[in-house]
Design an enzyme around this catalytic site. Structure first.
Site, PDB file in Angstrom:
ATOM      1  N   LYS A 172       0.896  -1.171   0.000  1.00  7.81           N
ATOM      2  CA  LYS A 172       0.000   0.000   0.000  1.00  7.81           C
ATOM      3  C   LYS A 172       0.930   1.215   0.000  1.00  7.81           C
ATOM      4  O   LYS A 172       1.446   1.613   1.039  1.00  7.81           O
ATOM      5  CB  LYS A 172      -0.870  -0.037   1.261  1.00  7.81           C
ATOM      6  CG  LYS A 172      -2.182   0.723   1.195  1.00  7.81           C
ATOM      7  CD  LYS A 172      -2.080   2.192   0.926  1.00  7.81           C
ATOM      8  CE  LYS A 172      -1.648   3.006   2.133  1.00  7.81           C
ATOM      9  NZ  LYS A 172      -1.408   4.429   1.740  1.00  7.81           N
ATOM     10  N   GLY A 203      -4.698   3.549  -1.921  1.00 10.22           N
ATOM     11  CA  GLY A 203      -5.720   3.979  -0.970  1.00 10.22           C
ATOM     12  C   GLY A 203      -5.105   4.769   0.162  1.00 10.22           C
ATOM     13  O   GLY A 203      -3.884   4.928   0.233  1.00 10.22           O
ATOM     14  N   GLY A 205      -4.299   5.693   4.251  1.00  8.74           N
ATOM     15  CA  GLY A 205      -3.836   4.917   5.401  1.00  8.74           C
ATOM     16  C   GLY A 205      -4.973   4.344   6.230  1.00  8.74           C
ATOM     17  O   GLY A 205      -5.029   3.120   6.458  1.00  8.74           O
ATOM     18  N   PRO A 206      -5.887   5.196   6.690  1.00 11.22           N
ATOM     19  CA  PRO A 206      -6.956   4.677   7.550  1.00 11.22           C
ATOM     20  C   PRO A 206      -7.831   3.623   6.857  1.00 11.22           C
ATOM     21  O   PRO A 206      -8.383   2.754   7.532  1.00 11.22           O
ATOM     22  CB  PRO A 206      -7.775   5.939   7.888  1.00 11.22           C
ATOM     23  CG  PRO A 206      -6.776   7.051   7.768  1.00 11.22           C
ATOM     24  CD  PRO A 206      -5.868   6.667   6.643  1.00 11.22           C
ATOM     25  N   GLY A 209      -4.614   1.045   4.369  1.00 11.33           N
ATOM     26  CA  GLY A 209      -3.481   0.719   5.247  1.00 11.33           C
ATOM     27  C   GLY A 209      -3.910  -0.113   6.444  1.00 11.33           C
ATOM     28  O   GLY A 209      -3.317  -1.158   6.751  1.00 11.33           O
ATOM     29  N   GLU A 247       9.523   1.439  10.736  1.00  9.66           N
ATOM     30  CA  GLU A 247      10.594   2.411  10.448  1.00  9.66           C
ATOM     31  C   GLU A 247       9.940   3.778  10.525  1.00  9.66           C
ATOM     32  O   GLU A 247       9.206   4.174   9.624  1.00  9.66           O
ATOM     33  CB  GLU A 247      11.158   2.167   9.030  1.00  9.66           C
ATOM     34  CG  GLU A 247      11.769   0.801   8.821  1.00  9.66           C
ATOM     35  CD  GLU A 247      13.147   0.663   9.464  1.00  9.66           C
ATOM     36  OE1 GLU A 247      13.761   1.692   9.798  1.00  9.66           O
ATOM     37  OE2 GLU A 247      13.593  -0.481   9.651  1.00  9.66           O
ATOM     38  N   CYS A 281      14.004  10.867   6.803  1.00  8.67           N
ATOM     39  CA  CYS A 281      13.840  10.443   8.199  1.00  8.67           C
ATOM     40  C   CYS A 281      15.143  10.573   8.992  1.00  8.67           C
ATOM     41  O   CYS A 281      15.124  10.825  10.186  1.00  8.67           O
ATOM     42  CB  CYS A 281      13.320   9.019   8.245  1.00  8.67           C
ATOM     43  SG  CYS A 281      14.274   7.902   7.217  1.00  8.67           S
ATOM     44  N   GLU A 381       9.732  16.267  14.930  1.00 11.42           N
ATOM     45  CA  GLU A 381      10.203  16.110  13.560  1.00 11.42           C
ATOM     46  C   GLU A 381       9.470  17.103  12.666  1.00 11.42           C
ATOM     47  O   GLU A 381       8.253  17.084  12.585  1.00 11.42           O
ATOM     48  CB  GLU A 381       9.925  14.675  13.089  1.00 11.42           C
ATOM     49  CG  GLU A 381      10.459  14.395  11.711  1.00 11.42           C
ATOM     50  CD  GLU A 381      10.118  12.989  11.239  1.00 11.42           C
ATOM     51  OE1 GLU A 381       8.953  12.602  11.312  1.00 11.42           O
ATOM     52  OE2 GLU A 381      11.050  12.286  10.791  1.00 11.42           O
TER      53      GLU A 381
END
Ligand code: NAD
Length: 474
Positions: A172, A203, A205-206, A209, A247, A281, A381
């Site tokens: 995904k 699609g 995330g909610p 995912g 990660e 990241c 971040e």
């Protein structure tokens, strides 16, 4: 470019391009134009893809290792052959400058896939411990969820070792930058990967995912993204007690010691903070310097920052393109404003758009000086080109500040000697530390301490993520 209007924007399930309900607009953050649409898959499309991956698993797991490795190398060749198309896709979908997209966004997956393919033969697939034969076997169906900042690298860092291990995959990709995943699916087709071994479902995330993370036929979720989303993945995956590798984000410290080569430390330090527009990241977003050198370092960093031309990512001279989306631009601007409000000094940049760039998700590369550890910009971040220069009194305090966030993904030390640098590196609670500019190693384990995640990617450690261990007593 092949992306945009054709089949590559559909789901890739069981070896066929499949249309799905709903649509998600893909917006070029430099032009603000919609360049493509992908379907908004959900539980139903995820289920179809997972069932396909489940069916494909026994045959792929039983395929001889040499053939699996050969397929990964064929995919790598496909990436090389279509590198210009991939780089253009990445620039269009998330704004990475063309030069960087070619060299790093495409270069890294070429390096990391070669790395994992190369170690497969010497990997200890079986081992004898006393009267036991210990065998490593593929974990099964892997659900992979990836972010937008490195749309190919983050995917290949999961797919290449999973394929070598003998796993099948449902990916995904990020809904912000989903187009490159379509090109990769096409490359796997060209490489002869059997249907169902690698699937792509688009699609949010909610919806897609979470459906993937909670699916009972998924044996492992390998997730790269933000801490809140990773936490949610861990929660929904818990019901079926599957393996979860995370990660996540970072707030990495670059500790410059009093005997360091300042020119090198500032040049590489700023480069690693502004890399990919700061949307990396591992970015070294906190520059920790001895109090006595603070002003000198700030001056050097400001001078250096003038070289970071911001603008159209397709221009050869551009070093910082737009943020990946307008939402990301707003987020970065919000943090810059907050830094000012909390009393950090603006040494370069600041809120607002760079001059002459009224259209597109652009921000001003920003350097804050005199940043205290309790400030928001020292803790959270930002994921944009924002550097916080932080003074420290002595080496102990430098280590204390470096370790005083919830993150622990990466970091750096610049020291007069490698020995001194390594001693400080060992005291840092973080998964990767570069001493005096040590180069990225595609075979070295990559991953986070603390809330930067669980598990490791790349090389041998990355391969082990996708394996189960079985003991057979003789
Ligand atoms: P994000 O967390 O918003 O999204 C990442 C992926 O997770 C996307 O595919 C998204 O659709 C999905 N997702 C979001 N909510 C979900 C949910 N509830 N359930 C399942 N999936 C969900 O992150 P992003 O904005 O795309 O990427 C930036 C973040 O990724 C930063 O925090 C960055 O540090 C992190 N990152 C970490 C690494 C690493 O290797 N440690 C590498 C790159 C990026």
């Amino acid at each position: 470019m092949t992306t945009g209007t054709d089949t590559l924007t559909r789901h890739w399930i069981d070896g066929t391009w499949q249309e799905g309900p709903g649509s998600i607009a893909v917006v070029n953050p430099a032009t603000e134009e919609t360049i493509a649409e992908v379907p908004a898959g959900g539980a139903s499309e995820i289920d179809t893809a997972v069932v396909a991956a489940r069916h494909a698993f026994p045959a792929w797991a039983a395929t001889p290792l040499a053939d699996r490795v050969a397929t990964v190398l064929a995919i790598r060749e496909g990436i090389k052959a279509r590198s210009a198309e991939i780089a253009a896709s990445i620039t269009a979908e998330m704004g990475s400058p063309t030069k960087f997209a070619n060299s790093v966004q495409v270069g890294m997956p070429i390096a990391t896939s070669k790395g994992v393919a190369g170690l497969a033969e010497s990997f200890p697939w079986t081992e004898e411990i006393g009267n036991s034969l210990v065998v490593r076997e593929p974990i099964g169906v892997v659900g992979a969820v990836t972010p937008w900042n490195y749309p190919l690298h983050q995917v290949v860092a999961k797919v290449a070792p999973a394929l070598v291990a003998g796993c099948t995959i449902v990916l995904k990709p990020s809904e912000v930058a989903p187009l490159t995943a379509g090109i990769l699916a096409d490359i796997t087709r060209e490489a002869g990967l059997p249907g169902g071994v690698f699937n792509v479902v688009h699609g949010t995330g909610p919806d897609a995912g979470e459906a993937l993370a909670k699916h009972p036929l998924v044996d492992m979720v390998s997730f790269t993204g933000s801490v809140p989303a990773g936490r949610r993945v861990q929660e929904v995956a818990a019901a079926t007690v599957k393996r979860v590798a995370l990660e996540l984000g970072g707030k990495s410290a670059n500790i410059v010691l009093d005997d360091a080569d300042l020119t090198q430390a500032v040049k590489l330090g700023l480069g690693n903070c502004f890399i990919n527009g700061g949307q990396t990241c591992t970015a070294w977003t906190r520059l920790l310097v001895p109090e006595s050198l603070h002003d000198q370092v700030v001056e050097m960093a400001v001078e250096q920052s003038a070289k970071y031309t911001v603008g159209d990512p397709t221009e050869e001279s551009t070093r910082i393109g737009p943020m990946s989306s307008d939402r990301q631009r707003e987020r970065v601007e919000h943090y810059i404003t907050q830094g000012v409000e909390e009393g950090a000094e603006l040494a370069a940049g600041g809120p607002g758009r760079p001059e002459g760039l009224e259209r597109g998700a652009y921000v001003r590369p920003t350097i804050f000086s005199g940043v205290r550890p309790d400030m928001t910009i020292a803790q959270e971040e930002i994921f944009g080109p924002v550097l916080s220069v932080m003074p420290y009194a002595d080496e102990d305090e430098a280590v204390e500040i470096a370790n005083a966030t919830v993150y622990g993904l990466a970091g750096a030390v610049f020291a007069g000697s490698q020995e001194r640098g390594v001693e400080v590196a060992k005291r840092m609670r973080t998964g990767q530390v570069d001493v005096n500019g040590g180069a990225f190693n595609p075979l070295a384990p990559f991953g986070g301490y603390k809330q930067s995640g669980t598990g490791r990617e790349l090389g041998r450690y990355g391969l082990e993520e996708f394996l189960e261990v079985k003991s057979i007593q003789l």
